[in-house]
Design a protein around this motif. Structure first.
Motif, short mmCIF file in Angstrom:
data_model
loop_
_atom_site.label_atom_id
_atom_site.label_comp_id
_atom_site.label_asym_id
_atom_site.label_seq_id
_atom_site.Cartn_x
_atom_site.Cartn_y
_atom_site.Cartn_z
N LYS A 11 0.85 -1.19 0.00
CA LYS A 11 0.00 0.00 0.00
C LYS A 11 0.88 1.24 0.00
O LYS A 11 1.85 1.33 0.75
CB LYS A 11 -0.90 0.00 1.23
CG LYS A 11 -1.82 1.18 1.31
CD LYS A 11 -2.64 1.13 2.59
CE LYS A 11 -3.47 2.37 2.67
NZ LYS A 11 -3.31 3.05 3.91
N THR A 12 0.53 2.18 -0.85
CA THR A 12 1.25 3.45 -0.89
C THR A 12 0.50 4.49 -0.07
O THR A 12 -0.68 4.33 0.24
CB THR A 12 1.41 3.95 -2.34
OG1 THR A 12 0.10 4.17 -2.89
CG2 THR A 12 2.16 2.94 -3.20
N ALA A 13 1.19 5.57 0.26
CA ALA A 13 0.58 6.63 1.07
C ALA A 13 -0.56 7.32 0.31
O ALA A 13 -1.52 7.79 0.91
CB ALA A 13 1.62 7.65 1.47
N GLU A 14 -0.45 7.38 -1.02
CA GLU A 14 -1.46 8.08 -1.82
C GLU A 14 -2.64 7.19 -2.18
O GLU A 14 -3.65 7.68 -2.68
CB GLU A 14 -0.85 8.60 -3.13
CG GLU A 14 0.32 9.53 -2.97
CD GLU A 14 1.64 8.77 -2.82
OE1 GLU A 14 1.80 7.71 -3.46
OE2 GLU A 14 2.51 9.24 -2.09
N GLU A 15 -2.55 5.90 -1.94
CA GLU A 15 -3.60 4.97 -2.35
C GLU A 15 -4.84 5.15 -1.48
O GLU A 15 -4.76 5.21 -0.26
CB GLU A 15 -3.09 3.54 -2.25
CG GLU A 15 -4.04 2.53 -2.81
CD GLU A 15 -3.46 1.13 -2.83
OE1 GLU A 15 -4.16 0.23 -3.28
OE2 GLU A 15 -2.31 0.94 -2.39
N LYS A 16 -5.96 5.23 -2.14
CA LYS A 16 -7.25 5.40 -1.46
C LYS A 16 -8.09 4.15 -1.68
O LYS A 16 -7.96 3.48 -2.69
CB LYS A 16 -7.99 6.61 -2.02
CG LYS A 16 -7.22 7.91 -1.92
CD LYS A 16 -7.21 8.39 -0.50
CE LYS A 16 -6.55 9.76 -0.44
NZ LYS A 16 -5.65 9.92 0.64
#
Length: 123
Positions: A11-16
């Motif tokens: 999971k990336t920080a920008e992933e919603k």
């Protein structure tokens, strides 16, 4: 020679989480969380890959030394070279099967799951 399958992506920080119209219509709206099972697959990949790389590096080094004409002075040396070559082939097949199993499981596992954090409770 095997090619590594695609790794599960963390999971990336920008992933919603996914958004859908039915989520907005629910009262209260349902929340999403990153799937812990998918995260375990990411962790498994990141744990096993360095070990497999270390084994491959060790066998490649031994194979390189065994192939050197300074290492063996007898015809029996070819037998050891063949043994190491077979170990390398088995390790490549094992690596491919382990990484493919993780990759296939990650492809079948949803990245996000609905959580019951906002579910109504009867008290």
């Amino acid at each position: 020679m095997f090619v590594d399958p695609p790794a599960p992506t963390p999971k990336t920080a920008e992933e919603k989480p996914p958004a859908s119209a039915e989520d907005a219509l629910q009262n209260p709206p349902r929340a999403w969380e990153f799937n812990p099972d998918y995260q375990r697959l990411v962790t498994a990949w990141n744990t096993v890959l360095p070990h497999l790389e270390g084994l491959r590096t060790a066998l490649d080094k031994a194979y390189g030394l065994a192939m050197s004409p300074q290492t063996w002075d007898a015809p029996v040396g070819e037998r050891y070279v063949e043994d190491i070559r077979e170990w390398r082939n088995r390790l490549a097949a094992y690596r491919h099967s382990v990484l493919t199993a993780i990759s296939d499981e990650a492809a079948d596992t949803p990245r996000w799951v609905r959580t019951t954090a906002n579910a109504p409770h009867a008290f």
